[in-house]
Design a protein around this motif. Structure first.
Motif, PDB file in Angstrom:
ATOM      1  N   GLY A   5     -15.959   4.606 -19.682  1.00 39.17           N
ATOM      2  CA  GLY A   5     -16.611   5.709 -18.745  1.00 39.17           C
ATOM      3  C   GLY A   5     -16.832   5.247 -17.359  1.00 39.17           C
ATOM      4  O   GLY A   5     -16.362   5.824 -16.463  1.00 39.17           O
ATOM      5  N   GLY A   6     -17.689   4.139 -17.227  1.00 35.72           N
ATOM      6  CA  GLY A   6     -18.134   3.684 -16.067  1.00 35.72           C
ATOM      7  C   GLY A   6     -16.862   2.946 -15.345  1.00 35.72           C
ATOM      8  O   GLY A   6     -16.643   3.347 -14.046  1.00 35.72           O
ATOM      9  N   TYR A   7     -15.943   2.290 -15.830  1.00 32.66           N
ATOM     10  CA  TYR A   7     -14.898   1.839 -15.556  1.00 32.66           C
ATOM     11  C   TYR A   7     -13.978   2.970 -14.866  1.00 32.66           C
ATOM     12  O   TYR A   7     -13.315   2.835 -13.882  1.00 32.66           O
ATOM     13  CB  TYR A   7     -14.202   1.130 -16.440  1.00 32.66           C
ATOM     14  N   SER A   8     -13.960   3.888 -15.565  1.00 29.41           N
ATOM     15  CA  SER A   8     -12.985   4.944 -14.918  1.00 29.41           C
ATOM     16  C   SER A   8     -13.579   5.696 -13.774  1.00 29.41           C
ATOM     17  O   SER A   8     -12.673   5.928 -12.646  1.00 29.41           O
ATOM     18  CB  SER A   8     -12.907   6.273 -16.275  1.00 29.41           C
ATOM     19  N   VAL A   9     -14.801   5.644 -13.580  1.00 32.25           N
ATOM     20  CA  VAL A   9     -15.252   6.200 -12.322  1.00 32.25           C
ATOM     21  C   VAL A   9     -14.973   5.195 -11.381  1.00 32.25           C
ATOM     22  O   VAL A   9     -14.627   5.744 -10.081  1.00 32.25           O
ATOM     23  CB  VAL A   9     -16.778   6.317 -12.414  1.00 32.25           C
ATOM     24  N   LEU A  10     -15.088   4.133 -11.545  1.00 30.67           N
ATOM     25  CA  LEU A  10     -14.922   3.079 -10.313  1.00 30.67           C
ATOM     26  C   LEU A  10     -13.319   2.863 -10.053  1.00 30.67           C
ATOM     27  O   LEU A  10     -12.977   3.135  -8.990  1.00 30.67           O
ATOM     28  CB  LEU A  10     -15.046   1.558 -10.806  1.00 30.67           C
ATOM     29  N   TYR A  11     -12.559   3.362 -11.144  1.00 29.95           N
ATOM     30  CA  TYR A  11     -11.079   3.435 -10.961  1.00 29.95           C
ATOM     31  C   TYR A  11     -10.677   4.609  -9.867  1.00 29.95           C
ATOM     32  O   TYR A  11      -9.835   4.602  -9.120  1.00 29.95           O
ATOM     33  CB  TYR A  11     -10.500   3.289 -12.029  1.00 29.95           C
ATOM     34  N   ALA A  12     -11.425   5.723 -10.507  1.00 37.80           N
ATOM     35  CA  ALA A  12     -11.396   6.777  -9.683  1.00 37.80           C
ATOM     36  C   ALA A  12     -11.323   6.720  -8.225  1.00 37.80           C
ATOM     37  O   ALA A  12     -10.684   6.987  -7.263  1.00 37.80           O
ATOM     38  CB  ALA A  12     -11.912   8.118 -10.386  1.00 37.80           C
ATOM     39  N   VAL A  13     -12.639   6.018  -7.689  1.00 37.85           N
ATOM     40  CA  VAL A  13     -12.888   6.017  -6.479  1.00 37.85           C
ATOM     41  C   VAL A  13     -12.051   5.204  -5.561  1.00 37.85           C
ATOM     42  O   VAL A  13     -11.387   5.422  -4.642  1.00 37.85           O
ATOM     43  CB  VAL A  13     -14.251   5.591  -6.397  1.00 37.85           C
ATOM     44  N   THR A  14     -11.497   3.888  -6.391  1.00 40.96           N
ATOM     45  CA  THR A  14     -10.681   2.803  -5.915  1.00 40.96           C
ATOM     46  C   THR A  14      -9.354   3.487  -5.626  1.00 40.96           C
ATOM     47  O   THR A  14      -8.741   3.204  -4.385  1.00 40.96           O
ATOM     48  CB  THR A  14     -10.473   1.860  -6.885  1.00 40.96           C
ATOM     49  N   VAL A  15      -8.902   4.297  -6.334  1.00 41.38           N
ATOM     50  CA  VAL A  15      -7.390   4.813  -6.415  1.00 41.38           C
ATOM     51  C   VAL A  15      -7.587   5.678  -5.220  1.00 41.38           C
ATOM     52  O   VAL A  15      -6.410   6.082  -4.458  1.00 41.38           O
ATOM     53  CB  VAL A  15      -6.816   5.167  -7.648  1.00 41.38           C
ATOM     54  N   ALA A  16      -8.498   6.597  -5.301  1.00 44.36           N
ATOM     55  CA  ALA A  16      -8.493   7.745  -4.080  1.00 44.36           C
ATOM     56  C   ALA A  16      -8.594   7.110  -2.813  1.00 44.36           C
ATOM     57  O   ALA A  16      -7.993   7.362  -1.834  1.00 44.36           O
ATOM     58  CB  ALA A  16      -9.954   8.638  -4.243  1.00 44.36           C
ATOM     59  N   ILE A  17      -9.443   5.908  -2.546  1.00 43.80           N
ATOM     60  CA  ILE A  17      -9.302   5.145  -1.159  1.00 43.80           C
ATOM     61  C   ILE A  17      -8.057   4.657  -1.030  1.00 43.80           C
ATOM     62  O   ILE A  17      -7.608   4.747   0.223  1.00 43.80           O
ATOM     63  CB  ILE A  17     -10.559   4.168  -1.294  1.00 43.80           C
ATOM     64  N   ILE A  18      -7.151   4.157  -1.946  1.00 45.29           N
ATOM     65  CA  ILE A  18      -5.926   3.594  -1.810  1.00 45.29           C
ATOM     66  C   ILE A  18      -5.100   4.705  -1.287  1.00 45.29           C
ATOM     67  O   ILE A  18      -4.382   4.432  -0.133  1.00 45.29           O
ATOM     68  CB  ILE A  18      -5.424   2.924  -2.925  1.00 45.29           C
ATOM     69  N   GLN A  45      -7.145  -3.636   4.480  1.00 47.84           N
ATOM     70  CA  GLN A  45      -7.078  -4.666   5.376  1.00 47.84           C
ATOM     71  C   GLN A  45      -5.742  -4.047   6.409  1.00 47.84           C
ATOM     72  O   GLN A  45      -5.955  -4.177   7.572  1.00 47.84           O
ATOM     73  CB  GLN A  45      -6.508  -5.953   4.965  1.00 47.84           C
ATOM     74  N   LYS A  46      -5.036  -3.372   5.769  1.00 49.35           N
ATOM     75  CA  LYS A  46      -3.964  -2.829   6.532  1.00 49.35           C
ATOM     76  C   LYS A  46      -4.298  -1.724   7.417  1.00 49.35           C
ATOM     77  O   LYS A  46      -3.687  -1.396   8.699  1.00 49.35           O
ATOM     78  CB  LYS A  46      -2.793  -2.188   5.525  1.00 49.35           C
ATOM     79  N   VAL A  47      -5.676  -1.005   7.083  1.00 47.08           N
ATOM     80  CA  VAL A  47      -6.149   0.153   7.936  1.00 47.08           C
ATOM     81  C   VAL A  47      -7.275  -0.584   8.831  1.00 47.08           C
ATOM     82  O   VAL A  47      -7.895   0.441   9.562  1.00 47.08           O
ATOM     83  CB  VAL A  47      -6.531   1.313   7.110  1.00 47.08           C
ATOM     84  N   GLY A  48      -7.426  -1.654   9.013  1.00 47.97           N
ATOM     85  CA  GLY A  48      -8.848  -2.226   9.514  1.00 47.97           C
ATOM     86  C   GLY A  48     -10.016  -2.082   8.859  1.00 47.97           C
ATOM     87  O   GLY A  48     -10.990  -1.838   9.661  1.00 47.97           O
ATOM     88  N   GLY A  49     -10.143  -2.202   7.638  1.00 43.94           N
ATOM     89  CA  GLY A  49     -11.170  -2.204   6.682  1.00 43.94           C
ATOM     90  C   GLY A  49     -11.674  -0.851   6.680  1.00 43.94           C
ATOM     91  O   GLY A  49     -11.004   0.397   6.996  1.00 43.94           O
ATOM     92  N   PHE A  50     -12.914  -0.687   5.784  1.00 45.43           N
ATOM     93  CA  PHE A  50     -13.269   0.634   5.729  1.00 45.43           C
ATOM     94  C   PHE A  50     -13.787   1.469   6.807  1.00 45.43           C
ATOM     95  O   PHE A  50     -13.556   2.438   7.277  1.00 45.43           O
ATOM     96  CB  PHE A  50     -14.778   0.734   4.734  1.00 45.43           C
ATOM     97  N   SER A  51     -14.335   0.815   7.960  1.00 48.21           N
ATOM     98  CA  SER A  51     -14.679   1.293   9.146  1.00 48.21           C
ATOM     99  C   SER A  51     -13.565   1.925   9.878  1.00 48.21           C
ATOM    100  O   SER A  51     -13.519   2.883  10.603  1.00 48.21           O
ATOM    101  CB  SER A  51     -15.405   0.264  10.057  1.00 48.21           C
ATOM    102  N   GLY A  52     -12.416   1.087   9.873  1.00 47.90           N
ATOM    103  CA  GLY A  52     -11.196   1.781  10.564  1.00 47.90           C
ATOM    104  C   GLY A  52     -10.525   2.791   9.701  1.00 47.90           C
ATOM    105  O   GLY A  52      -9.833   3.789  10.226  1.00 47.90           O
ATOM    106  N   LEU A  53     -10.539   2.979   8.207  1.00 47.27           N
ATOM    107  CA  LEU A  53     -10.198   4.223   7.638  1.00 47.27           C
ATOM    108  C   LEU A  53     -11.231   5.459   8.023  1.00 47.27           C
ATOM    109  O   LEU A  53     -10.623   6.372   8.372  1.00 47.27           O
ATOM    110  CB  LEU A  53     -10.503   3.697   6.086  1.00 47.27           C
ATOM    111  N   GLN A  54     -12.389   5.042   8.128  1.00 51.29           N
ATOM    112  CA  GLN A  54     -13.510   6.120   8.665  1.00 51.29           C
ATOM    113  C   GLN A  54     -13.009   6.633  10.057  1.00 51.29           C
ATOM    114  O   GLN A  54     -13.081   7.893  10.444  1.00 51.29           O
ATOM    115  CB  GLN A  54     -14.965   5.711   8.797  1.00 51.29           C
ATOM    116  N   ALA A  55     -12.654   5.740  11.019  1.00 48.72           N
ATOM    117  CA  ALA A  55     -12.184   6.083  12.263  1.00 48.72           C
ATOM    118  C   ALA A  55     -10.874   6.793  12.388  1.00 48.72           C
ATOM    119  O   ALA A  55     -10.719   7.754  13.163  1.00 48.72           O
ATOM    120  CB  ALA A  55     -12.155   4.862  13.207  1.00 48.72           C
ATOM    121  N   SER A  56     -10.114   6.445  11.548  1.00 51.41           N
ATOM    122  CA  SER A  56      -8.631   7.131  11.497  1.00 51.41           C
ATOM    123  C   SER A  56      -8.414   8.611  10.842  1.00 51.41           C
ATOM    124  O   SER A  56      -7.467   9.157  10.859  1.00 51.41           O
ATOM    125  CB  SER A  56      -7.777   6.252  10.762  1.00 51.41           C
ATOM    126  N   LEU A  57      -9.487   8.730   9.746  1.00 49.81           N
ATOM    127  CA  LEU A  57      -9.249   9.976   9.102  1.00 49.81           C
ATOM    128  C   LEU A  57     -10.613  11.146   9.456  1.00 49.81           C
ATOM    129  O   LEU A  57     -11.383  10.715   9.665  1.00 49.81           O
ATOM    130  CB  LEU A  57      -9.433   9.656   7.413  1.00 49.81           C
TER     131      LEU A  57
END
Length: 467
Positions: A265-278, A200-212
């Motif tokens: 193991g599946g939870y770890s994969v979700l956690y990895a993606v989530t924290v990388a996005i953060i 939300q702080k960066v304008g959603g995932f679309s805002g993230l894509q536009a900023s990086l």
């Protein structure tokens, strides 16, 4: 900018709750198996929660956010590799490990080879688990320093002391009960508060894509060599880690251990993606951060309102504390079960075992806190730990399971030689290089093959002479 007093109060309350839960767990630790493997009685939910809390510690959270800040989505490979290791154990090793009915990897190696293999492997594994404990304590200091404003020494002493307190008292039962609380807090804090508010702080995932730049959404941006390094270090390390095996021994059935590891193991994969996005959100909000290791803490300070910040920090601390308690207990179990009991006190009583285990856990805990005050880089400390473990123990353990001709002498000398090679390589090439783990693995397999073949030929010649 420091945390509001309401958030600080939430953190202090959380520390108190964890300490109380740990004391309650102490009442269930009445035997050596209660203290080391929770009586081998955990159901699916308890097992999955505890295993996830163990693997997703401070380095997983702080380290992945740092990599996400620097490289984008490809920062996920570090934690993804750990989840992959859990799935591999479930598919190929779960039945073999579960049916061993032992407490440590060293016991397995003695049953398969000899006592020398048990002792040397236990010392190597204890080095790994102790260093892993150090990484979590370092991360605790980093988070509390940025968020609460306590200096790193105070942060390490307070949070590390609490972990040491409940682990010493109740062993695996205290660790299990606190891990369940910590898993719930960690999940809520990361997935349901931190991720949506950061986006939300960066304008959603679309805002993230536009900023990086586009490269930050490339899963291979860190480079193939770094991805290979993550898999070799962390996947192999998880497969042969005493802390993970010790959790496998806590499951009440083979089915629970297998399904639980896949779920974790599946939870770890979700956690990895989530924290990388953060971490990527942190790059947008604070593009000139001087210390990338503080990416997670900094974006939280920027994006979260009062109250939510305290809950998220509790979630991060949950990840840190759950892993540090598990690895601390693993170190203690290795030393007490495989060295003290095996060599000096083979007939010790259950009461004496618990006493010595608590004293050993206390000593290792104090040592880990002292080391944490000295080593400041989380990922550097983690690389050292996994390089030694994976390079020295992977082939002896795996070949011990699947190749009956491997000799005890070959295993013993391979562990010693590969550990020495890894140590020298780390000193020469640094902790960021893939060379130490490669040299360690190559040394290990070459010595095992040569000595096993030589002994087979010697035995064949001896049999021929006797005929």
């Amino acid at each position: 900018m420091l945390m509001n007093m309401i958030d600080v109060a939430i953190i202090i309350t959380y520390f108190c709750v964890i300490a109380i839960v740990g004391v309650i767990g102490m009442k269930r630790a009445k035997t050596s198996e209660d203290y080391t493997v929770a009586g081998r009685n955990l159901n699916f939910f308890m097992f999955t929660a505890c295993l996830s809390a163990l693997t997703l510690g401070g380095a997983a959270t702080i380290g992945t956010a740092k990599l996400g800040y620097q490289f984008g989505l490809s920062g996920m490979w570090f934690v993804f590799s750990q989840g992959l290791g859990l799935i591999i154990i479930s598919l190929f090793l779960a039945k073999k490990i579960f049916n061993l009915r032992v407490i440590t990897i060293g016991e397995m190696l003695e049953n398969r080879f000899n006592v020398e293999a048990r002792l040397i492997s236990s010392l190597v594994s204890a080095t790994y688990t102790t260093m892993l404990t150090v990484t979590q304590v370092i991360a605790i200091g980093s988070v509390l320093n940025v968020w609460v404003g306590w200096n790193s020494t105070v942060s390490i002493l307070v949070a590390g002391g609490i972990v040491m307190f409940y682990t010493v008292l109740g062993g695996m039962w205290s660790v299990t009960m606190t891990d369940i609380v910590q898993f719930a807090v960690m999940t809520i804090g990361i997935f349901f508060i931190m991720l949506p508010l950061s986006l939300q702080k960066v304008g959603g995932f679309s805002g993230l894509q536009a900023s990086l730049p586009v490269g930050h959404f490339n899963l291979t941006a860190t480079g193939g060599l770094d991805i290979l390094k993550s898999i070799m270090l962390y996947t192999l390390g998880i497969v042969v880690g005493q802390d993970v095996w010790q959790r496998v021994f806590t499951a009440k059935s083979l089915k629970v251990s297998r399904i639980g590891m896949i779920a974790s193991g599946g939870y770890s994969v979700l956690y990895a993606v989530t924290v990388a996005i953060i971490g990527m959100c942190a790059l947008v909000v604070v593009p000139d951060l001087a210390v990338p290791q503080n990416a997670f803490a900094t974006i939280a300070m920027q994006a979260l309102p009062v109250g939510a910040l305290g809950l998220v920090l509790a979630g991060v601390l949950s990840a840190l504390m759950s892993t540090s308690s598990g690895t601390l207990l693993a170190s203690s179990t290795l030393i007490v079960n495989d060295v003290i009991k095996r060599l000096f006190m083979q007939n010790m009583s259950e009461k004496r075992f618990l006493q010595i285990s608590r004293m050993t856990t206390l000593a290792i805990g104090i040592f880990s806190i002292v080391c944490a005050l000295w080593i400041q880089d989380v990922l550097a400390a983690l690389d050292i730990a996994f390089a030694v473990l994976s390079g020295a123990l992977f082939f002896p353990i795996i070949l011990g399971f699947f190749w009956k001709r491997v000799s005890a002498r070959a295993v013993f000398y391979s562990i010693i030689a590969s550990t020495v090679v890894i140590g020298i390589s780390l000193a020469k090439y640094g902790t960021t290089s893939i060379i130490p783990i490669l040299y360690g693995l190559i040394t290990s397999i070459i010595i095992i093959l040569i000595l096993t073949i030589v002994e087979a030929l010697r035995k064949s010649a001896s049999d021929h002479i006797q005929m």
